[in-house]
Motif scaffolding. Structure first.
Motif, PDB file in Angstrom:
ATOM      1  N   UNK A  16      48.025  32.980  42.256  1.00  0.00           N
ATOM      2  CA  UNK A  16      47.757  33.778  41.068  1.00  0.00           C
ATOM      3  C   UNK A  16      46.791  33.062  40.252  1.00  0.00           C
ATOM      4  N   UNK A  17      47.100  31.791  40.389  1.00  0.00           N
ATOM      5  CA  UNK A  17      46.210  30.784  39.461  1.00  0.00           C
ATOM      6  C   UNK A  17      44.694  30.926  39.869  1.00  0.00           C
ATOM      7  N   UNK A  43      56.292  24.910  48.367  1.00  0.00           N
ATOM      8  CA  UNK A  43      57.023  25.995  48.981  1.00  0.00           C
ATOM      9  C   UNK A  43      56.441  27.571  48.505  1.00  0.00           C
ATOM     10  N   UNK A  44      57.084  28.531  49.100  1.00  0.00           N
ATOM     11  CA  UNK A  44      56.554  29.609  49.014  1.00  0.00           C
ATOM     12  C   UNK A  44      56.353  30.222  47.780  1.00  0.00           C
ATOM     13  N   UNK A  45      57.276  29.754  46.750  1.00  0.00           N
ATOM     14  CA  UNK A  45      57.123  30.239  45.241  1.00  0.00           C
ATOM     15  C   UNK A  45      56.044  29.315  44.687  1.00  0.00           C
ATOM     16  N   UNK A  46      55.616  28.069  45.216  1.00  0.00           N
ATOM     17  CA  UNK A  46      54.446  27.398  44.664  1.00  0.00           C
ATOM     18  C   UNK A  46      53.343  28.245  45.095  1.00  0.00           C
ATOM     19  N   UNK A  83      50.077  39.932  52.260  1.00  0.00           N
ATOM     20  CA  UNK A  83      51.423  40.061  52.292  1.00  0.00           C
ATOM     21  C   UNK A  83      52.149  39.537  51.338  1.00  0.00           C
ATOM     22  N   UNK A  84      51.806  38.423  50.858  1.00  0.00           N
ATOM     23  CA  UNK A  84      52.383  37.700  49.534  1.00  0.00           C
ATOM     24  C   UNK A  84      52.075  38.360  48.212  1.00  0.00           C
ATOM     25  N   UNK A  85      51.215  39.518  48.275  1.00  0.00           N
ATOM     26  CA  UNK A  85      50.756  40.171  47.080  1.00  0.00           C
ATOM     27  C   UNK A  85      49.336  39.971  46.488  1.00  0.00           C
ATOM     28  N   UNK A  86      48.477  39.325  47.361  1.00  0.00           N
ATOM     29  CA  UNK A  86      47.072  39.120  46.947  1.00  0.00           C
ATOM     30  C   UNK A  86      46.360  40.238  46.916  1.00  0.00           C
ATOM     31  N   UNK A  87      45.289  40.410  46.204  1.00  0.00           N
ATOM     32  CA  UNK A  87      44.587  41.757  46.243  1.00  0.00           C
ATOM     33  C   UNK A  87      43.446  41.629  47.452  1.00  0.00           C
TER      34      UNK A  87
END
Length: 332
Positions: free
Chosen positions: A326-327, A317-320, A235-239
């Motif tokens: 992504x990393x 936090x959510x941004x981290x 839901x956060x964008x992971x494939x």
């Protein structure tokens, strides 16, 4: 775009599900007649049990043979040969007799007793094996008949369609197109279906993996993707392919302890050809390690590829969390 699922394919899928479900229920009822003497009680139920499976095989195969011309409609060419559901009776997908497949439930029950389980538990294990094997057998029978009918109607390609509810391994294959000559990639219990590939217009959740996952509740997304953390990562964008493929090799997802902290990581995608390898290589603290295999240098990352579960537990936090996703190659 992916192929729109024809109404005939949806009706056929519902028919096959009902036929297979009824047969599996009937098989389970026969197995409940088993007693503590496995061989003698199985000899008593075997005729009725095999009759159920043989009848279901013929019905499923007949439905599959009629499905292909139905879904092709007016575009269906005259078949170059004819077949009948009776020709698919008595043989399992691996070419072995159905009778041998069914007796495997007795073998499972005996093995359970040998491991120290009581008779009731052993019979339950044998029953689980039998119902799973029966469902797989009948799905394989349907797919084999589909391929035979496809060959008769000179089909070249098929599109894979989900038969919800589906598992993650099937979801990421939904909508894939493959040649008539290719084997159907399935796991035990898989009930996915084929749709003749005659056009490429529109899409449908049954042939679009992301559309299917997006249509589900968060709890169902979590189940299919393997954990609540994986569902949140999606839901956060992971494939979804990265998330599901993390488990495709036995033992790829492992626990570990680093500096007193419990983590979960995967080895999937960390070799030189893996997506995570290139994503993780951007961080300066990640280095390669060389391993010689078959005389050639095999590159793999030293640092573990953290699973989303560990990422969310350590992120500030959510941004981290998204940065770390992504990393470590989860967000492509």
């Amino acid at each position: 775009m992916l192929q729109t699922v024809p109404e005939a394919a949806l009706s056929y899928s519902a028919f096959q599900r009902a036929e297979i479900g009824a047969a599996v229920s009937a098989v389970a009822r026969q197995w409940r007649r088993m007693g503590s003497d496995f061989d003698s009680s199985y000899a008593r139920i075997e005729p009725a049990l095999l009759a159920v499976l043989f009848t279901a095989q013929e019905r499923v195969a007949d439905g599959a043979l009629g499905y292909v011309p139905d879904v092709l409609g007016d575009a269906a060419p005259e078949p170059v040969y004819a077949s009948a559901g009776s020709r698919f009776v008595g043989v399992a997908g691996d070419g072995l007799p159905v009778a041998s497949l069914a007796y495997g439930a007795v073998i499972q029950a005996k093995a359970a007793v040998a491991q120290g389980m009581d008779v009731a538990v052993a019979l339950a294990r044998g029953g689980q094996h039998l119902t799973l094997a029966s469902g797989t057998l009948l799905s394989d029978t349907g797919r084999a008949a589909e391929k035979v009918s496809g060959g008769a109607h000179r089909l070249k390609k098929w599109t894979r369609m989900l038969n919800p509810p589906s598992c993650g391994r099937c979801v990421i294959l939904a909508g894939k197109t493959f040649w008539q000559s290719e084997a159907f990639d399935r796991h035990p219990g898989c009930d996915c279906r084929n749709v003749p590939s005659t056009e490429d217009t529109g899409d449908d959740a049954r042939t679009d993996p992301k559309a299917y996952l997006d249509s589900l509740s968060e709890a169902e997304q979590d189940r299919i993707l393997g954990s609540k953390a994986n569902g949140q990562a999606f839901r956060d964008g992971a494939d979804m392919n990265q998330l599901i493929n993390a488990y495709r090799k036995a033992g790829a997802v492992r626990p570990a302890q680093i500096h007193g902290q419990h983590i979960k990581y995967t080895t999937e995608g960390t070799t030189r050809r893996g997506h995570a390898y290139w994503q993780m290589q951007q961080a300066q603290y990640i280095k390669e390690q060389g391993v010689t295999r078959n005389g050639s240098k095999y590159r793999q990352l030293k640092a573990p590829r953290l699973m989303p579960e560990t990422i969310y537990s350590t992120a500030k936090d959510p941004a981290d969390a998204k940065r770390l996703l992504k990393l470590y190659g989860w967000i492509v």
